[in-house]
Motif scaffolding. Structure first.
Motif, PDB file in Angstrom:
ATOM      1  N   ASN A   3       0.840  -1.188   0.000  1.00  0.00           N
ATOM      2  CA  ASN A   3       0.000   0.000   0.000  1.00  0.00           C
ATOM      3  C   ASN A   3       0.881   1.246   0.000  1.00  0.00           C
ATOM      4  O   ASN A   3       1.759   1.391   0.852  1.00  0.00           O
ATOM      5  CB  ASN A   3      -0.893   0.006   1.243  1.00  0.00           C
ATOM      6  N   ARG A  29      -0.950  -0.903  -4.304  1.00  0.00           N
ATOM      7  CA  ARG A  29      -2.292  -0.310  -4.187  1.00  0.00           C
ATOM      8  C   ARG A  29      -2.073   1.151  -3.780  1.00  0.00           C
ATOM      9  O   ARG A  29      -1.407   1.402  -2.757  1.00  0.00           O
ATOM     10  CB  ARG A  29      -3.081  -1.063  -3.106  1.00  0.00           C
ATOM     11  N   LYS A  31      -3.020   4.347  -2.082  1.00  0.00           N
ATOM     12  CA  LYS A  31      -3.972   4.691  -1.011  1.00  0.00           C
ATOM     13  C   LYS A  31      -4.277   6.189  -0.960  1.00  0.00           C
ATOM     14  O   LYS A  31      -5.371   6.585  -0.552  1.00  0.00           O
ATOM     15  CB  LYS A  31      -3.412   4.250   0.344  1.00  0.00           C
ATOM     16  N   TYR A  49      -7.058   5.581 -10.118  1.00  0.00           N
ATOM     17  CA  TYR A  49      -6.998   5.007  -8.765  1.00  0.00           C
ATOM     18  C   TYR A  49      -8.210   5.462  -7.955  1.00  0.00           C
ATOM     19  O   TYR A  49      -8.094   6.342  -7.092  1.00  0.00           O
ATOM     20  CB  TYR A  49      -5.700   5.449  -8.060  1.00  0.00           C
TER      21      TYR A  49
END
Ligand code: NDP
Ligand code: MG
Length: 375
Positions: A3, A29, A31, A49
């Protein structure tokens, strides 16, 4: 999946980081993302995103779709968002508080913002230790040194050699530098970077900041940290070991390599950067001329003085560069302003965050006043 939070995602470092995250979609990912005033670019990234929280630090009333506003919003986002790593690509001393908050909230820090290390090196390393987090340098020279030193006994290392491109005025006499315009100084021969660091590369203040950065990061005495002008920007730094052998890191001048290595550390992944060709122009190395480039000498002076001096060096340089870019002062005045500020009394030893922030504010006020009165 790791993340990730990217601060300063619209800048030169930020855009390269976003490209790498796209190249390795399955590994990361995203965030949260921050920018200062580029709201449009930030909102566009939300399309790629949708999960990412958006932070805009500049305007008081940000447009719809922005989740956090202002520096206070940025710090709150870091508190409220869980992540493994923060990439800090904010420019200038504004990067300091977000760096500290990232470590405090348990995130590793991939640090491009050299001002954090210059102004608060000791503080962030003790924070990283306290929270058991890593600080991974993204600055290309420090990334090179980090990898060259990785796994090596520090007692075996006798010198760190930072390479410098020399910038666009490497051969220009000092008197001629007085006539340099912002447009000329913004043209870097080898690297495409943000405006502030590009001017710093032309005055060699960037190398000065990097000397202080290396000194804080790698805990070697200042006299063991040197600079060589290497115009081809293929060797990103070298170490000398006590048997007088030299080890260097060679790669094309592309920030994607150090950024990607920080994102994946300790793993190495193939980089989509240009292939390093050693059979191009010959590689040359020269001693820098500190008389023509006084900002480099002043950085060594600031590190030698210690206490508030690195913060003063950084803050006065930032103010002087901003004044130069606005056409208020000439190119060689940048060093004059910095030398003047370093010669003054600074009572706070800059061992606490409060002291560093107060000194940074004071040096900006005094530098602004000096520029206004003198030029
Ligand atoms: P840029 O000017 O290109 O980008 C700066 C980024 O920070 C932008 O996203 C900008 O947002 C944001 N920003 C600007 N001011 C503030 C502020 N006051 N508060 C919060 N965010 C802000 O800079 P670079 O990418 O060139 O450099 C970033 C850092 O990385 C610097 O510390 C630099 O020394 C270091 N570095 C850069 C290298 C490079 O190749 N560029 C190489 C090595 C180190 P917005 O777009 O909205 O203005
Ligand atoms: Mg660098």
């Amino acid at each position: 999946m790791k993340n990730i939070i990217v601060l300063g995602c619209t800048g030169s470092i930020g855009v390269s980081t976003m490209d790498i995250l796209q190249d390795f979609k399955d590994d990361f990912r995203v965030k949260a993302l921050s920018a200062h005033s580029s709201a449009g670019k930030l909102l566009n990234l939300k399309k790629i995103y949708p999960e990412a929280k958006l932070v805009l630090t500049g305007p008081d009333s940000p447009p719809e779709g922005i989740d956090y506003a202002g520096t206070e919003g940025l710090l709150r986002m870091l508190e409220e968002t869980e992540a493994d790593m923060v990439v800090n690509g904010i420019s200038g001393a504004a990067g300091l508080l977000p760096s500290l908050k990232s470590l405090e909230t348990g995130k590793d820090l991939a640090l491009a913002n050299k001002e954090t290390i210059v102004t608060a090196g000791d503080l962030i390393f003790s924070l990283a230790e306290k929270h058991n987090r890593r600080i991974l340098p993204v600055d290309s020279e420090h990334s090179a040194l980090f990898h060259l030193l990785d796994g090596r006994n520090p007692d075996d290392v006798s010198e760190l050699i930072l390479t410098a491109s020399g910038g666009p005025f490497a051969d220009m006499p000092y008197e001629e530098q007085k006539k340099v315009t912002p447009a000329q100084a913004l043209k870097h021969p080898n690297w495409d970077m943000g405006a502030k660091i590009t001017i710093d590369s032309a005055t060699l203040a960037n190398k000065g900041l990097e000397v202080i950065e290396a000194w804080k990061l790698f805990h070697l005495p200042l006299e063991k940290i040197s600079v060589l002008v290497h115009r081809q920007s293929l060797v990103h730094s070298l170490i000398r070991t006590k048997d007088n052998a030299l080890y260097g890191q060679f790669s094309a001048p592309d920030m994607k390599l150090p950024i990607q290595n920080a994102l994946f550390y300790p793993e190495l992944r193939p980089v989509k950067a240009a292939y390093t060709d050693l059979c191009g122009p010959p590689l040359t190395f020269e001693k820098p001329d500190m008389d023509r480039f006084p900002m480099l000498r002043l950085a060594y002076d600031a590190a030698g003085i210690g206490k508030a001096a690195p913060t003063v060096y950084n803050g006065s340089n930032e103010m002087a560069v901003a004044a130069f870019l606005k056409g208020r002062i000439g190119f060689t005045r940048i060093a004059e302003v910095t030398a003047e500020m370093l010669s003054r009394e600074w009572s706070d030893p800059c061992t606490t965050l409060e002291g560093i922030v107060a000194t940074d504010k004071l040096v900006r006020e005094r530098a602004e006043q000096f520029i206004g009165e003198k030029y």
